[in-house]
Enzyme design. Structure first.
Site, PDB file in Angstrom:
ATOM      1  N   HIS A  95       1.017  -1.017   0.104  1.00  0.00           N
ATOM      2  CA  HIS A  95      -0.056  -0.123  -0.315  1.00  0.00           C
ATOM      3  C   HIS A  95       0.849   1.434  -0.197  1.00  0.00           C
ATOM      4  O   HIS A  95       1.430   1.321   1.347  1.00  0.00           O
ATOM      5  CB  HIS A  95      -1.195   0.002   1.027  1.00  0.00           C
ATOM      6  CG  HIS A  95      -1.712  -1.244   1.526  1.00  0.00           C
ATOM      7  ND1 HIS A  95      -2.817  -1.152   0.215  1.00  0.00           N
ATOM      8  CD2 HIS A  95      -1.869  -1.918   2.037  1.00  0.00           C
ATOM      9  CE1 HIS A  95      -3.792  -2.093   0.548  1.00  0.00           C
ATOM     10  NE2 HIS A  95      -3.181  -2.725   1.355  1.00  0.00           N
ATOM     11  N   HIS A 105      -0.781  -6.463  -5.220  1.00  0.00           N
ATOM     12  CA  HIS A 105      -0.186  -7.967  -5.043  1.00  0.00           C
ATOM     13  C   HIS A 105       0.014  -8.856  -5.002  1.00  0.00           C
ATOM     14  O   HIS A 105      -0.386  -8.997  -7.144  1.00  0.00           O
ATOM     15  CB  HIS A 105      -2.119  -7.865  -4.229  1.00  0.00           C
ATOM     16  CG  HIS A 105      -2.597  -9.661  -4.205  1.00  0.00           C
ATOM     17  ND1 HIS A 105      -2.538 -10.020  -5.015  1.00  0.00           N
ATOM     18  CD2 HIS A 105      -2.157 -10.162  -2.943  1.00  0.00           C
ATOM     19  CE1 HIS A 105      -2.759 -12.144  -4.726  1.00  0.00           C
ATOM     20  NE2 HIS A 105      -2.539 -10.988  -3.140  1.00  0.00           N
ATOM     21  N   ARG A 109       1.840 -19.853  -3.996  1.00  0.00           N
ATOM     22  CA  ARG A 109       2.532 -20.490  -3.292  1.00  0.00           C
ATOM     23  C   ARG A 109       1.796 -22.575  -3.856  1.00  0.00           C
ATOM     24  O   ARG A 109       2.361 -22.631  -5.071  1.00  0.00           O
ATOM     25  CB  ARG A 109       0.597 -20.760  -2.630  1.00  0.00           C
ATOM     26  CG  ARG A 109      -0.138 -20.658  -3.622  1.00  0.00           C
ATOM     27  CD  ARG A 109      -1.770 -20.511  -3.094  1.00  0.00           C
ATOM     28  NE  ARG A 109      -2.981 -20.259  -3.791  1.00  0.00           N
ATOM     29  CZ  ARG A 109      -2.638 -18.901  -4.829  1.00  0.00           C
ATOM     30  NH1 ARG A 109      -1.993 -18.391  -4.791  1.00  0.00           N
ATOM     31  NH2 ARG A 109      -3.801 -19.073  -5.234  1.00  0.00           N
ATOM     32  N   HIS A 174     -20.956  -7.851  -5.834  1.00  0.00           N
ATOM     33  CA  HIS A 174     -21.650  -6.981  -5.350  1.00  0.00           C
ATOM     34  C   HIS A 174     -21.645  -5.638  -5.639  1.00  0.00           C
ATOM     35  O   HIS A 174     -22.510  -4.758  -5.581  1.00  0.00           O
ATOM     36  CB  HIS A 174     -21.507  -6.864  -3.904  1.00  0.00           C
ATOM     37  CG  HIS A 174     -20.101  -6.402  -3.195  1.00  0.00           C
ATOM     38  ND1 HIS A 174     -18.982  -7.137  -3.702  1.00  0.00           N
ATOM     39  CD2 HIS A 174     -20.104  -5.557  -2.281  1.00  0.00           C
ATOM     40  CE1 HIS A 174     -18.030  -6.763  -2.758  1.00  0.00           C
ATOM     41  NE2 HIS A 174     -18.886  -5.201  -1.902  1.00  0.00           N
TER      42      HIS A 174
END
Length: 303
Positions: A95, A105, A109, A174
């Protein structure tokens, strides 16, 4: 399959990324917090706060074990229910202070799911994405050019596939809007075999600094005022909404009893929400929404 080789790479990647970010930050440094997980494994969290360039930068390595995979990991693969697991990876969120520098970001993994009497199931995943507050087409093209170069040795369609997956994944249903301008996202990668899958994960991890640092260097001294800062804090709210509601890594960490401080280190130190806020027509803030936060072919367009 050599999981110790993967772990060694991931620890080295954490070192390299922290060192690279430090080249753009003169006033603050990373603090390290090593931790152990009662059920098995642990990690080391590195966080830089209050810098001149980075308001908060978190770069986390973890290698954890558990008796059974949580629901977030088996929702799409019910055949893995009841298996023990190992999960290791590097996850980071940056940030910036200056609103003209985008948030970024990245995550790479490796998972192993095991069950007595059955061969282990393993896979790689990861990617990176960019979340600007003000749009610059040169920055977006650069970001995607680096992503394409990382993918190109593995096949002509790898970038297109994982760019599209990133656009689908980093989407807020949303709000009906993307979180940013995308990048790469891949998961469940094992079909090419261990060596190729591992090599691809390394290509993605190793290309992150090449994608991000030139943008930071180009924009970090841009003049800004109250208006830009308020817009940055407002847009950070979208980042928080995605991470807490939809992000698989956050859900996996919380459902598997992970270390809360490390899981939530991705959240910004300051954020704001405004009720039913709409930026002014024809403003740079509005332009971000109309011209940048949309699924675009950044490499195929004549920008």
């Amino acid at each position: 399959m050599n999981s110790s080789e993967v772990e060694a790479y991931l620890k080295g990647l954490q070192d390299d990324i922290c060192q690279g970010l430090q080249t753009e930050e003169a006033s603050s440094g990373f603090t390290e917090d090593s931790w152990e997980r009662p059920e098995g494994g642990g990690g080391r969290s590195r966080v830089l706060e209050g810098g001149e360039t980075f308001e908060k930068a978190g770069v986390n390595f973890s290698h954890v074990r558990g008796a059974s995979l949580p629901a977030s990991a088996t929702a799409a693969r019910p055949e893995l229910q009841g298996r023990s697991f190992q999960a290791m990876g590097v996850s980071l969120v940056i940030h910036p202070v200056n609103p003209y520098v985008p948030t970024s970001h990245a995550n790479v993994r490796f998972f192993i799911a095991e069950k007595e009497g059955a061969p282990p199931v393993w896979w790689f995943g990861g990617g990176y994405d960019l979340t600007p507050y003000y749009g610059f087409e040169a920055d977006c093209r650069h970001w995607h050019e680096v992503a394409e170069r990382a993918c190109s040795p593995f096949g002509d369609d790898w970038y297109a596939e994982y760019k599209a997956w990133c656009d689908r994944y980093f989407h807020l249903p949303h709000r009906n809007e993307p979180r940013g301008i995308g990048g790469l996202f891949f998961d469940d990668l094992n079909k090419p075999g261990f060596e190729t899958s591992f090599a691809f994960m390394k290509a993605v991890g190793d290309s992150y600094l090449d994608a991000y640092l030139p943008i930071v260097s180009r924009r970090k001294l841009t003049h800004y005022g109250k208006r830009e800062r308020e817009w940055q804090l407002y847009r950070r709210g979208r980042y928080v909404e995605f991470n807490l509601v939809y992000d698989r890594g956050t859900l996996f960490g919380l459902q598997s009893g992970g270390r809360t401080e490390s899981i939530l280190m991705s959240l910004p130190p300051l954020v704001s929400w405004k009720y039913a806020y709409e930026p002014e027509p024809d403003s740079e803030e509005r332009k971000l929404l109309t011209d940048f936060l949309c699924d675009r072919d950044w490499l195929g367009e004549d920008l």
